[in-house]
Design an enzyme around this catalytic site. Structure first.
Site, mmCIF file in Angstrom:
data_model
loop_
_atom_site.group_PDB
_atom_site.id
_atom_site.type_symbol
_atom_site.label_atom_id
_atom_site.label_comp_id
_atom_site.label_asym_id
_atom_site.label_seq_id
_atom_site.Cartn_x
_atom_site.Cartn_y
_atom_site.Cartn_z
ATOM 1 N N GLY A 45 0.792 -0.985 0.204
ATOM 2 C CA GLY A 45 -0.061 0.158 0.030
ATOM 3 C C GLY A 45 0.847 1.326 -0.102
ATOM 4 O O GLY A 45 1.932 1.280 0.371
ATOM 5 N N GLN A 50 2.910 10.010 1.348
ATOM 6 C CA GLN A 50 4.237 9.329 1.486
ATOM 7 C C GLN A 50 5.077 9.495 0.071
ATOM 8 O O GLN A 50 6.284 9.397 0.218
ATOM 9 C CB GLN A 50 4.062 7.875 1.438
ATOM 10 C CG GLN A 50 3.272 7.221 2.690
ATOM 11 C CD GLN A 50 3.232 5.636 2.860
ATOM 12 O OE1 GLN A 50 2.314 5.227 2.438
ATOM 13 N NE2 GLN A 50 4.277 5.103 3.351
ATOM 14 N N CYS A 92 5.609 0.037 7.610
ATOM 15 C CA CYS A 92 5.049 1.168 6.746
ATOM 16 C C CYS A 92 6.294 1.648 6.017
ATOM 17 O O CYS A 92 7.296 1.624 6.562
ATOM 18 C CB CYS A 92 4.670 2.382 7.690
ATOM 19 S SG CYS A 92 4.143 3.895 6.821
ATOM 20 N N LEU A 93 6.221 1.795 4.548
ATOM 21 C CA LEU A 93 7.380 2.238 3.872
ATOM 22 C C LEU A 93 7.978 3.493 4.422
ATOM 23 O O LEU A 93 9.160 3.701 3.765
ATOM 24 C CB LEU A 93 6.811 2.418 2.312
ATOM 25 C CG LEU A 93 6.502 1.288 1.509
ATOM 26 C CD1 LEU A 93 5.711 1.491 0.173
ATOM 27 C CD2 LEU A 93 7.275 0.183 1.694
ATOM 28 N N HIS A 134 -4.837 1.228 7.322
ATOM 29 C CA HIS A 134 -3.499 1.911 7.540
ATOM 30 C C HIS A 134 -3.387 3.008 6.591
ATOM 31 O O HIS A 134 -2.844 4.214 6.830
ATOM 32 C CB HIS A 134 -2.487 0.790 7.040
ATOM 33 C CG HIS A 134 -1.034 1.206 7.015
ATOM 34 N ND1 HIS A 134 -0.064 0.823 8.043
ATOM 35 C CD2 HIS A 134 -0.328 1.947 6.094
ATOM 36 C CE1 HIS A 134 1.063 1.314 7.874
ATOM 37 N NE2 HIS A 134 0.946 1.967 6.729
ATOM 38 N N GLU A 135 -3.845 2.738 5.210
ATOM 39 C CA GLU A 135 -3.677 3.854 3.968
ATOM 40 C C GLU A 135 -4.572 4.841 4.526
ATOM 41 O O GLU A 135 -4.322 5.939 4.140
ATOM 42 C CB GLU A 135 -4.062 3.038 2.828
ATOM 43 C CG GLU A 135 -2.944 2.032 2.590
ATOM 44 C CD GLU A 135 -1.406 2.251 2.676
ATOM 45 O OE1 GLU A 135 -1.013 3.557 2.492
ATOM 46 O OE2 GLU A 135 -0.630 1.520 3.193
ATOM 47 N N HIS A 138 -3.353 7.205 6.656
ATOM 48 C CA HIS A 138 -2.194 8.114 6.314
ATOM 49 C C HIS A 138 -2.758 9.414 5.896
ATOM 50 O O HIS A 138 -2.069 10.340 5.994
ATOM 51 C CB HIS A 138 -1.617 7.378 5.229
ATOM 52 C CG HIS A 138 -0.265 6.792 5.277
ATOM 53 N ND1 HIS A 138 1.012 7.325 6.112
ATOM 54 C CD2 HIS A 138 0.132 5.359 5.243
ATOM 55 C CE1 HIS A 138 1.774 6.427 6.085
ATOM 56 N NE2 HIS A 138 1.271 5.096 5.789
HETATM 57 ZN ZN LIG Z 1 2.218 3.335 5.811
#
Ligand SMILES: [Zn+2]
Length: 169
Positions: A45, A50, A92-93, A134-135, A138
């Protein structure tokens, strides 16, 4: 085009993103670039903040590119229902190499728009439900570490600060 991924500590990750209002060719290009960026980073995701773009837009593919039907684009998403509970490792990236057991609903329903501005709702469980939550968070400026204990969260923050100082973040 592959974008560099913004890491934890950057302000754009911790403020609510603006709604998507322009549904045009440049939005389609941005979505394609986000998929490319997500696959290159081996993520499931990616939310627009991000890559430094403060828009309510995220892409998800829990098949990691194996199933074309698994590609999801969520514009202006909202979680409208949650049920049950799951506790699994989450990452998380924007916080590379940090993973932690995170409590999430087992099932979640998201309402969003697609690239043609059409509204849809989608229900999922397990990893996909986790990705929805999660997304979508964000896009509200919230990171998964906000679900951890204060102790665990402070420890991650300390380690990040150390890496920032060492020029490794
Ligand atoms: Zn994330």
């Amino acid at each position: 085009m592959i974008y560099p991924i913004v890491k934890y500590g950057q302000e754009v990750l911790e403020r609510p993103a603006a709604p998507v209002t322009q549904f045009d060719g440049s939005l389609e290009k941005l979505v394609a670039d986000m998929f490319e960026t997500m696959y290159a980073a081996n993520g499931v995701g990616l939310a627009a903040p991000q890559i430094g773009i403060s828009l309510k837009l995220c892409v998800i593919d829990v098949s990691c590119g194996k199933e074309p039907n698994a590609r999801l684009v969520l514009l202006n998403p909202e979680i409208i229902a949650m049920e049950g509970e799951q506790v699994e490792e989450e990452g998380c990236l924007s916080l590379p190499d940090f993973r932690a057991k995170t409590r999430r609903p087992l099932r979640a329903t998201v309402r969003a728009q697609d690239l043609s501005r059409t509204e849809f709702t989608l229900s999922a469980e397990g990893l996909l439900a986790r990705a929805f939550c999660h997304e979508t968070e964000h896009l509200g400026g919230k990171l998964f570490i906000s679900h951890l204990s204060r102790l665990k969260r402070d420890s991650i923050k300390r380690q990040v600060r150390r890496m920032v100082k060492a020029g490794e973040w």
